[in-house]
Write an enzyme that holds these catalytic residues in place. Structure first.
Site, PDB file in Angstrom:
ATOM      1  N   GLU A   5      29.536-106.481 -87.882  1.00  0.00           N
ATOM      2  CA  GLU A   5      30.391-105.496 -87.196  1.00  0.00           C
ATOM      3  C   GLU A   5      31.871-105.794 -87.419  1.00  0.00           C
ATOM      4  OE1 GLU A   5      27.942-106.318 -83.690  1.00  0.00           O
ATOM      5  OE2 GLU A   5      27.895-104.169 -83.338  1.00  0.00           O
TER       6      GLU A   5
ATOM      7  N   GLU B 288      20.222-107.747 -83.481  1.00  0.00           N
ATOM      8  CA  GLU B 288      20.288-107.829 -82.014  1.00  0.00           C
ATOM      9  C   GLU B 288      18.975-107.463 -81.342  1.00  0.00           C
ATOM     10  OE1 GLU B 288      22.561-106.441 -83.978  1.00  0.00           O
ATOM     11  OE2 GLU B 288      24.562-107.108 -83.379  1.00  0.00           O
TER      12      GLU B 288
ATOM     13  N   GLY C  80      27.516-109.364 -84.769  1.00  0.00           N
ATOM     14  CA  GLY C  80      28.960-109.192 -84.669  1.00  0.00           C
ATOM     15  C   GLY C  80      29.691-109.550 -85.962  1.00  0.00           C
TER      16      GLY C  80
ATOM     17  N   ALA D 268      28.065-112.448 -82.734  1.00  0.00           N
ATOM     18  CA  ALA D 268      28.710-112.804 -81.469  1.00  0.00           C
ATOM     19  C   ALA D 268      28.012-114.071 -80.966  1.00  0.00           C
ATOM     20  CB  ALA D 268      28.561-111.655 -80.483  1.00  0.00           C
TER      21      ALA D 268
HETATM   22  C1  HXC Z   1      25.837-118.936 -81.208  1.00  0.00           C
HETATM   23  C2  HXC Z   1      25.008-119.667 -83.208  1.00  0.00           C
HETATM   24  C3  HXC Z   1      24.860-118.343 -83.678  1.00  0.00           C
HETATM   25  C4  HXC Z   1      25.258-117.293 -82.791  1.00  0.00           C
HETATM   26  C5  HXC Z   1      24.181-119.672 -85.231  1.00  0.00           C
HETATM   27  N1  HXC Z   1      24.571-120.455 -84.203  1.00  0.00           N
HETATM   28  N2  HXC Z   1      24.341-118.384 -84.924  1.00  0.00           N
HETATM   29  N3  HXC Z   1      25.488-119.970 -82.000  1.00  0.00           N
HETATM   30  N4  HXC Z   1      25.733-117.641 -81.577  1.00  0.00           N
HETATM   31  N5  HXC Z   1      25.211-116.001 -83.143  1.00  0.00           N
HETATM   32  C6  HXC Z   1      24.525-121.902 -84.131  1.00  0.00           C
HETATM   33  C7  HXC Z   1      23.129-122.429 -83.940  1.00  0.00           C
HETATM   34  O1  HXC Z   1      22.748-122.367 -82.588  1.00  0.00           O
HETATM   35  C8  HXC Z   1      23.280-123.842 -84.440  1.00  0.00           C
HETATM   36  O2  HXC Z   1      23.881-124.628 -83.427  1.00  0.00           O
HETATM   37  C9  HXC Z   1      24.288-123.707 -85.570  1.00  0.00           C
HETATM   38  O3  HXC Z   1      24.969-122.482 -85.338  1.00  0.00           O
HETATM   39  C10 HXC Z   1      23.613-123.626 -86.923  1.00  0.00           C
HETATM   40  O4  HXC Z   1      22.661-122.594 -86.879  1.00  0.00           O
HETATM   41  P1  HXC Z   1      21.156-122.775 -87.421  1.00  0.00           P
HETATM   42  O5  HXC Z   1      20.340-121.703 -86.819  1.00  0.00           O
HETATM   43  O6  HXC Z   1      20.697-124.178 -87.206  1.00  0.00           O
HETATM   44  O7  HXC Z   1      21.382-122.549 -88.971  1.00  0.00           O
HETATM   45  P2  HXC Z   1      20.350-121.963 -90.048  1.00  0.00           P
HETATM   46  O8  HXC Z   1      18.992-122.566 -89.842  1.00  0.00           O
HETATM   47  O9  HXC Z   1      21.019-122.132 -91.356  1.00  0.00           O
HETATM   48  O10 HXC Z   1      20.200-120.409 -89.708  1.00  0.00           O
HETATM   49  C11 HXC Z   1      21.298-119.557 -89.881  1.00  0.00           C
HETATM   50  C12 HXC Z   1      21.033-118.180 -89.208  1.00  0.00           C
HETATM   51  C13 HXC Z   1      20.676-118.435 -87.708  1.00  0.00           C
HETATM   52  C14 HXC Z   1      19.871-117.465 -89.914  1.00  0.00           C
HETATM   53  C15 HXC Z   1      22.296-117.349 -89.334  1.00  0.00           C
HETATM   54  O11 HXC Z   1      21.668-119.289 -87.138  1.00  0.00           O
HETATM   55  C16 HXC Z   1      20.620-117.195 -86.888  1.00  0.00           C
HETATM   56  O12 HXC Z   1      19.676-116.406 -86.950  1.00  0.00           O
HETATM   57  N6  HXC Z   1      21.664-116.989 -86.037  1.00  0.00           N
HETATM   58  C17 HXC Z   1      21.691-115.879 -85.106  1.00  0.00           C
HETATM   59  C18 HXC Z   1      21.966-114.596 -85.824  1.00  0.00           C
HETATM   60  C19 HXC Z   1      22.025-113.453 -84.831  1.00  0.00           C
HETATM   61  O13 HXC Z   1      21.076-113.148 -84.128  1.00  0.00           O
HETATM   62  N7  HXC Z   1      23.193-112.830 -84.772  1.00  0.00           N
HETATM   63  C20 HXC Z   1      23.430-111.750 -83.830  1.00  0.00           C
HETATM   64  C21 HXC Z   1      24.005-112.300 -82.561  1.00  0.00           C
HETATM   65  S1  HXC Z   1      24.216-111.030 -81.379  1.00  0.00           S
HETATM   66  P3  HXC Z   1      23.197-125.991 -82.901  1.00  0.00           P
HETATM   67  O14 HXC Z   1      24.059-126.376 -81.732  1.00  0.00           O
HETATM   68  O15 HXC Z   1      21.784-125.683 -82.574  1.00  0.00           O
HETATM   69  O16 HXC Z   1      23.334-126.913 -84.086  1.00  0.00           O
HETATM   70  C22 HXC Z   1      25.571-110.191 -81.871  1.00  0.00           C
HETATM   71  C23 HXC Z   1      25.980-108.933 -81.236  1.00  0.00           C
HETATM   72  C24 HXC Z   1      25.684-108.917 -79.861  1.00  0.00           C
HETATM   73  O17 HXC Z   1      26.229-110.550 -82.766  1.00  0.00           O
HETATM   74  C25 HXC Z   1      25.886-107.566 -79.314  1.00  0.00           C
HETATM   75  C26 HXC Z   1      24.995-107.296 -78.177  1.00  0.00           C
HETATM   76  C27 HXC Z   1      25.220-108.181 -76.988  1.00  0.00           C
END
Ligand code: HXC
Length: 254
Positions: free
Chosen positions: A108, A128, A105, A62
């Protein structure tokens, strides 16, 4: 456009297309995906839907940037994430073809599909807890039903990643393919599903879904009633006649 749609015969492919955010699922992506899929769902010429992302990311979760500053009341009043219920209500069989990251997400969303096929490079996770929250799009429930309590706890409490190989071994993923073959192989399977009558395919997936909801006794009764109901379909007569006459069935797809 956040969603690209391609048709291959009776198969529809919906590709998440927000590469700058690794297909992070914001409200706009969710609404666009669901509204595009609802049109395909009601089309009798679409017998199977594939949901996929890019080679690098199915979806990285998400959208954290969209959620970060929201208050409890905003989340509660919007019933944040409840929009995904409409995705789960789609009746056409759906395969998630997952390559790269399927985190939060993203994992999910894949689990909301009827089955998951993965590239050998795919990586699954519910990270998360690292953000100070918990899964919010069904992860605590679906992951537990799919891989069992102990492994779901392991994933959700540590936030660790799971490889495609482990995901297949755990029952999260149905099949794993080399990354370069994932879409082609998934389309082949989708074509098989789409070649059957759409009513029987919809009934089959809906009935399997009930196994996650009902007791064994209720589920078996539900199955039996659906089985009985299919005897009102032309496809049942055609399928059984074709077997007896030693020919291929010509299903109606209605
Ligand atoms: C918003 C995201 C994002 C996310 C990545 N990006 N994941 N933006 N929401 N979930 C964005 C980054 O900010 C970045 O934007 C661009 O995508 C590229 O990501 P990088 O991190 O630079 O890439 P990389 O180094 O290759 O790493 C990839 C990754 C990492 C390991 C997948 O992006 C990551 O850990 N993402 C978050 C994963 C996560 O925590 N997902 C769960 C989300 S919560 P910029 O603008 O900086 O270039 C969820 C459920 C929530 O899903 C339910 C409870 C509320």
């Amino acid at each position: 456009m956040n969603i690209l749609i391609e048709r291959v015969g009776r198969v529809a492919i919906a590709q998440l297309n927000r590469p700058e955010a690794l297909n992070a699922l914001n409200s706009e992506v969710m609404q666009e995906l669901i509204s595009r899929l609802q049109l395909l769902d009601s089309d009798p010429e679409v017998g199977c839907i594939i949901v996929t992302g890019s080679e690098k990311a199915f979806a990285a979760g998400a959208d954290i940037k969209e959620m970060k500053d929201k208050s409890f009341l905003q989340m509660f009043n919007e019933d944040f994430f409840s929009g995904w219920d409409a995705f789960c209500a789609l009746r056409t069989p759906k395969i998630a073809a997952v390559s790269g990251y399927a985190f939060g997400g993203g994992c999910e969303l894949a689990m909301m599909c009827d089955m998951i096929f993965a590239a050998d490079s795919a990586s699954f996770g519910q990270p998360e807890i690292k953000l100070g929250v918990i899964p919010g799009m069904g992860g605590t429930q679906r992951l537990t039903k799919l891989i069992g309590k102990s492994k779901a706890m392991d994933m959700i409490l540590t936030g660790r990643k799971m490889s495609a190989e482990e995901a297949e071994r755990s029952g999260l993923v149905a099949r794993v393919f080399p990354a370069k073959d994932l879409l082609r192989e998934t389309i082949s399977v989708a074509e098989v599903i789409a070649s059957y009558g759409k009513p029987s395919a919809m009934a089959a997936r809906e009935t399997v879904e009930q196994a996650l909801e009902l007791s064994l006794r209720e589920g078996v009764l539900f199955e039996r009633r659906v089985f009985h109901a299919l005897f009102a379909s032309e496809d049942q007569k055609e399928g059984m006649s074709a077997f007896i006459e030693k020919r291929e069935p010509a299903f109606k797809h209605r």
